[in-house]
Write an enzyme that holds these catalytic residues in place. Structure first.
Site, short mmCIF file in Angstrom:
data_model
loop_
_atom_site.label_atom_id
_atom_site.label_comp_id
_atom_site.label_asym_id
_atom_site.label_seq_id
_atom_site.Cartn_x
_atom_site.Cartn_y
_atom_site.Cartn_z
N SER A 33 15.58 -61.54 22.19
CA SER A 33 16.97 -60.88 21.88
C SER A 33 17.73 -61.12 22.96
O SER A 33 17.69 -61.29 24.32
CB SER A 33 16.80 -59.35 21.76
N1 SAH Z 1 12.39 -57.97 21.66
C1 SAH Z 1 11.61 -59.16 21.58
C2 SAH Z 1 12.32 -59.67 20.22
C3 SAH Z 1 11.32 -59.83 19.33
S1 SAH Z 1 12.09 -60.69 17.82
C4 SAH Z 1 12.12 -59.98 22.67
O1 SAH Z 1 13.32 -59.72 23.48
O2 SAH Z 1 11.32 -61.04 23.05
C5 SAH Z 1 11.11 -59.61 16.47
C6 SAH Z 1 9.77 -59.84 16.46
O3 SAH Z 1 9.28 -58.91 15.37
C7 SAH Z 1 9.26 -61.16 16.04
O4 SAH Z 1 8.33 -61.72 17.09
C8 SAH Z 1 8.42 -61.00 14.94
O5 SAH Z 1 7.21 -61.89 14.67
C9 SAH Z 1 8.25 -59.56 14.84
N2 SAH Z 1 7.81 -58.71 13.77
C10 SAH Z 1 8.51 -59.04 12.27
N3 SAH Z 1 8.06 -58.43 11.59
C11 SAH Z 1 6.99 -57.46 12.12
C12 SAH Z 1 5.86 -56.15 11.63
N4 SAH Z 1 5.83 -56.06 10.53
N5 SAH Z 1 5.26 -55.75 12.67
C13 SAH Z 1 5.13 -56.33 13.98
N6 SAH Z 1 6.05 -57.41 14.49
C14 SAH Z 1 7.06 -57.73 13.41
#
Ligand code: SAH
Length: 228
Positions: free
Chosen positions: A73
């Site tokens: 993010s």
């Molecule tokens: N805060 C993180 C950004 C993550 S992006 C950072 O700064 O790196 C959002 C993430 O949510 C992705 O990696 C995606 O694979 C995950 N995601 C999507 N649906 C999900 C679910 N049902 N359970 C767990 N993770 C999920």
């Protein structure tokens, strides 16, 4: 050449100006004032969470690709969400969407006990290794699973933070939020057009307040957008 920083983590010289600009212009300049959040953003080495070829962009005001079609993010959004959750040391925090583990590290740096769930094992394992390397692994528990169904064994949580968007607040997350706790989740469409919602649990019910418009990847799971 590494420059020692007051908080213990090093930043490569060529990234030091970018990090300073992020802190002053993108965060403090746009309303991030919580000293704990600013200290965490100043200390956690974002460049350790970014794929090597993108390293030079680590402190840019933008999300970046981290593999598996997912993103780390934008720094402002991480800071904004952390500030909105009013994190205090010792709080139990559930994070849905570990991704790179950057948000996880910011929460752990602030003293929270973080339970973080990610649907891609590859991302979860890489994030766990990073936090261990940075000495932030002790306060974090990683799991590869569908976070839209919560984490019943570790509930209740003082705070819940979702970094992926859902059509509405998943029932399991509402259930696992402690009384007086705060939940932050992007609600809206599959792509873009989402609004960050802040919910507070009072007398067993959620009072929901909309915050800013955001664009997150979808939460794919049984309690969110059904994976196709
Ligand atoms: N805060 C993180 C950004 C993550 S992006 C950072 O700064 O790196 C959002 C993430 O949510 C992705 O990696 C995606 O694979 C995950 N995601 C999507 N649906 C999900 C679910 N049902 N359970 C767990 N993770 C999920």
């Amino acid at each position: 050449m590494m420059m020692p920083e007051e908080n213990g983590f090093d930043v490569p010289e060529e990234l030091a100006d970018g990090r300073r600009r992020m802190l002053d212009a993108d965060l403090a300049g746009r309303g991030i004032s919580d000293p704990g959040v600013l200290a965490a953003m100043a200390s956690v080495p974002r460049h350790e969470f970014v794929p090597f070829p993108l390293r030079i962009h680590s402190y840019d005001d933008t999300p970046l690709g981290i593999g598996c079609g997912q993103t780390i993010s934008q720094p402002y959004v991480v800071a904004y969400m952390t500030q909105a959750l009013r994190i205090a040391p010792g709080m139990r925090v559930l994070e849905i969407g570990t991704g790179s583990g950057y948000q996880t590290a910011v929460l752990a740096f602030m003293g929270a006990e973080v339970f973080t769930v990610e649907r891609y094992e590859e991302l979860s394992l890489a994030a766990e290794a990073r936090l261990d390397r940075l000495g932030l692994g002790e306060r974090t528990t990683f799991r590869t699973d569908d976070g839209s169904l919560g984490w019943p064994e570790a509930a209740p949580f003082d705070r819940i933070l979702a970094a992926a968007a859902a059509p509405r607040i998943p029932a399991a997350l509402a259930e696992e939020l402690a009384e007086g706790g705060l939940l932050l989740l992007p609600v809206g469409a599959l792509r873009g057009n989402q609004r960050l919602e802040l919910a507070e649990k009072r007398n067993g019910r959620l009072a929901v307040r909309p915050l800013l418009d955001v664009s997150f990847v979808p939460m794919l799971g049984a309690g969110a957008f059904k994976a196709g």
